[in-house]
Design a protein around this motif. Structure first.
Motif, mmCIF file in Angstrom:
data_model
loop_
_atom_site.group_PDB
_atom_site.id
_atom_site.type_symbol
_atom_site.label_atom_id
_atom_site.label_comp_id
_atom_site.label_asym_id
_atom_site.label_seq_id
_atom_site.Cartn_x
_atom_site.Cartn_y
_atom_site.Cartn_z
ATOM 1 N N GLN A 242 0.751 -1.207 0.100
ATOM 2 C CA GLN A 242 -0.100 0.031 -0.028
ATOM 3 C C GLN A 242 0.954 1.225 -0.196
ATOM 4 O OE1 GLN A 242 -3.319 0.768 0.068
ATOM 5 N NE2 GLN A 242 -3.933 -1.214 -0.265
ATOM 6 N N PRO A 243 0.697 2.290 -0.989
ATOM 7 C CA PRO A 243 1.385 3.535 -1.013
ATOM 8 C C PRO A 243 1.370 4.071 0.141
ATOM 9 C CG PRO A 243 0.131 3.136 -3.040
ATOM 10 C CD PRO A 243 -0.335 2.148 -2.140
ATOM 11 N N THR A 244 2.655 4.619 0.955
ATOM 12 C CA THR A 244 2.684 5.315 2.188
ATOM 13 C C THR A 244 3.918 6.481 1.849
ATOM 14 O OG1 THR A 244 2.823 5.378 4.562
ATOM 15 C CG2 THR A 244 3.779 3.383 3.449
ATOM 16 N N ASP A 245 3.458 7.463 2.578
ATOM 17 C CA ASP A 245 4.774 8.386 2.761
ATOM 18 C C ASP A 245 5.607 8.302 4.049
ATOM 19 O OD1 ASP A 245 3.468 9.712 4.801
ATOM 20 O OD2 ASP A 245 2.892 11.473 3.801
ATOM 21 N N GLY A 246 5.110 7.459 4.794
ATOM 22 C CA GLY A 246 5.855 6.785 5.874
ATOM 23 C C GLY A 246 6.338 8.086 6.953
ATOM 24 N N LEU A 247 5.847 9.232 6.711
ATOM 25 C CA LEU A 247 6.248 10.357 7.530
ATOM 26 C C LEU A 247 5.492 10.522 8.916
ATOM 27 C CD1 LEU A 247 6.360 12.965 4.760
ATOM 28 C CD2 LEU A 247 8.285 11.509 5.708
ATOM 29 N N PHE A 248 4.599 9.816 9.410
ATOM 30 C CA PHE A 248 3.991 9.781 10.397
ATOM 31 C C PHE A 248 4.317 8.925 11.590
ATOM 32 C CE2 PHE A 248 1.459 12.586 7.546
ATOM 33 C CZ PHE A 248 1.300 13.638 8.156
ATOM 34 N N GLY A 249 5.171 7.878 11.185
ATOM 35 C CA GLY A 249 5.526 6.889 12.206
ATOM 36 C C GLY A 249 4.518 5.881 12.463
ATOM 37 N N ARG B 92 -0.613 4.622 8.619
ATOM 38 C CA ARG B 92 -1.505 5.426 7.664
ATOM 39 C C ARG B 92 -0.954 5.140 6.235
ATOM 40 N NH1 ARG B 92 -1.509 11.225 10.063
ATOM 41 N NH2 ARG B 92 -1.218 10.005 12.066
ATOM 42 N N THR B 93 -1.826 5.005 5.214
ATOM 43 C CA THR B 93 -1.553 4.899 3.982
ATOM 44 C C THR B 93 -1.742 6.316 3.060
ATOM 45 O OG1 THR B 93 -3.586 4.496 3.207
ATOM 46 C CG2 THR B 93 -1.918 2.448 3.856
ATOM 47 N N ASP B 94 -1.219 6.747 1.759
ATOM 48 C CA ASP B 94 -1.691 7.784 1.193
ATOM 49 C C ASP B 94 -3.062 7.910 1.171
ATOM 50 O OD1 ASP B 94 0.994 7.910 1.109
ATOM 51 O OD2 ASP B 94 1.152 7.416 -1.193
ATOM 52 N N GLU B 95 -3.978 7.036 0.802
ATOM 53 C CA GLU B 95 -5.068 6.446 0.602
ATOM 54 C C GLU B 95 -6.130 7.328 1.979
ATOM 55 O OE1 GLU B 95 -9.078 4.222 -0.751
ATOM 56 O OE2 GLU B 95 -6.858 3.544 -0.968
ATOM 57 N N ASP B 96 -5.359 6.628 3.278
ATOM 58 C CA ASP B 96 -6.002 7.315 4.525
ATOM 59 C C ASP B 96 -5.812 8.799 4.526
ATOM 60 O OD1 ASP B 96 -6.437 4.621 5.187
ATOM 61 O OD2 ASP B 96 -4.525 4.570 6.133
ATOM 62 N N GLN B 97 -4.693 9.364 4.037
ATOM 63 C CA GLN B 97 -4.483 10.852 4.029
ATOM 64 C C GLN B 97 -5.227 11.489 3.369
ATOM 65 O OE1 GLN B 97 -0.375 12.281 5.091
ATOM 66 N NE2 GLN B 97 0.235 10.303 4.837
ATOM 67 N N ILE B 98 -5.180 11.096 2.063
ATOM 68 C CA ILE B 98 -5.905 12.079 0.923
ATOM 69 C C ILE B 98 -7.515 11.768 0.963
ATOM 70 C CG2 ILE B 98 -6.082 12.235 -1.521
ATOM 71 C CD1 ILE B 98 -3.358 11.364 -1.697
ATOM 72 N N GLY B 99 -8.039 10.394 1.394
ATOM 73 C CA GLY B 99 -9.183 10.195 1.292
ATOM 74 C C GLY B 99 -9.813 9.721 -0.272
ATOM 75 N N ALA B 100 -8.819 9.316 -1.106
ATOM 76 C CA ALA B 100 -9.131 8.736 -2.281
ATOM 77 C C ALA B 100 -7.932 8.008 -2.822
ATOM 78 C CB ALA B 100 -9.420 9.797 -3.402
ATOM 79 N N SER B 101 -8.471 6.948 -3.459
ATOM 80 C CA SER B 101 -7.122 6.122 -3.937
ATOM 81 C C SER B 101 -6.370 6.713 -5.328
ATOM 82 C CB SER B 101 -7.553 4.722 -4.651
ATOM 83 O OG SER B 101 -8.355 4.911 -5.759
ATOM 84 N N TYR B 102 -5.143 6.247 -5.717
ATOM 85 C CA TYR B 102 -4.586 7.032 -6.647
ATOM 86 C C TYR B 102 -5.196 6.511 -8.087
ATOM 87 C CZ TYR B 102 -0.332 8.381 -4.164
ATOM 88 O OH TYR B 102 0.574 9.108 -3.416
ATOM 89 N N ASP B 103 -5.977 5.459 -8.211
ATOM 90 C CA ASP B 103 -6.878 5.213 -9.354
ATOM 91 C C ASP B 103 -7.820 6.374 -9.433
ATOM 92 O OD1 ASP B 103 -5.396 3.128 -10.123
ATOM 93 O OD2 ASP B 103 -6.898 1.725 -9.420
ATOM 94 N N GLU B 104 -8.463 6.510 -8.234
ATOM 95 C CA GLU B 104 -9.794 7.635 -8.291
ATOM 96 C C GLU B 104 -9.096 9.016 -8.464
ATOM 97 O OE1 GLU B 104 -12.731 5.935 -4.947
ATOM 98 O OE2 GLU B 104 -10.834 6.801 -4.295
#
Length: 262
Positions: A188-195, A198-210
């Motif tokens: 799952q894509p994640t920026d790994g900045l929060f320790g 959480r994934t990128d989708e968790d932060q953004i609220g949408a998947s990359y496909d969307e």
């Protein structure tokens, strides 16, 4: 997308840029994610020295393992690849101890997350200066020009961006073609900045496909009223982020002094 031709084109572009800039090679921050894996592989394929840099800051073990496995695979196939691990955890903790505390601020976690990215940028440029290399960026088109999902002067601070004209799905296509480890392709894509997890989708609220879909719809001059349900929700998320993050995508504004005042 003509995946093989695109890969050849990017590799040629990187080689030409390095030759014209008269630099010795590339440095790439390797996180265990798909974008950095593809970027580092493309750099390796130029034949120029390519330094892969791990920069953990309280990093999840799974991310570290993926990064290490990818680097190991690269070194097995390319003699021009080297690596170094710079553990920035203590540096990050020292930083937290000397800056003013703001535990009550809702923005403290985001500020510290961006600090992690900026510490990494500083490290990459130190190593680039040391070796006479260029810092190769790992951002894709959706992140860099769609929703601005990166840290200004953090992972956005680079010398050149080899995959920034590729949608996320196209990056995955390249990853498969380049034989990036399956563990990275399936993660799952994640920026790994929060320790945390959480994934990128968790932060953004949408998947990359969307987000790709929304980016394409914006390019067709569609508006929020053209959609309903989940599509409308995604388009709203994309449009909001695209708007508020323009400061990352546009050149730094300059206060130009009128001629009559000179």
């Amino acid at each position: 997308m003509k995946t093989e031709k695109v890969a050849e084109y990017i590799i040629g572009w990187l080689k030409e840029y390095a030759e014209n800039a008269k630099v010795k090679g590339f440095v790439v921050g390797v996180s265990g994610g798909i974008d950095s894996a593809v970027t580092s592989t493309l750099c390796a394929k130029t034949g120029f020295p390519t330094l892969c840099v791990e920069m953990p800051i309280h990093q999840a073990k799974s991310q570290v393992t993926r990064a290490q496995n990818h680097i190991k695979q690269l070194k097995e196939h390319f003699k021009n690849v080297s690596d170094v691990c710079v553990d920035l955890t203590s540096t990050f903790e020292d930083f937290k101890n000397v800056v003013p505390t703001a535990s009550s601020s809702p923005k403290v976690d985001l500020s510290l997350a961006n600090t992690r990215a900026r510490l990494r940028m500083t490290t990459l440029y130190y190593l680039a200066g040391l070796h006479g290399y260029l810092v190769a960026g790992t951002g894709n088109k959706v992140e860099d020009f769609g929703v601005g999902f990166y840290t200004k002067y953090g992972d956005g601070g680079v010398d050149l961006s080899p995959i920034a004209d590729l949608m996320k799905s196209e990056v995955y296509d390249l990853a498969a073609f380049l034989k990036v480890p399956n563990s990275i392709q399936n993660a799952q894509p994640t920026d790994g900045l929060f320790g945390d997890s959480r994934t990128d989708e968790d932060q953004i609220g949408a998947s990359y496909d969307e987000l790709e879909w929304a980016m394409n719809m914006q390019g067709k001059d569609k508006t929020e009223s053209d959609f309903s349900g989940r599509e409308q929700e995604v388009f709203k998320i994309y449009s909001k982020l695209n708007s508020i993050n323009q400061h990352k995508m546009l050149p730094i504004p300059i206060c130009e002094i009128p001629k009559e005042l000179n």
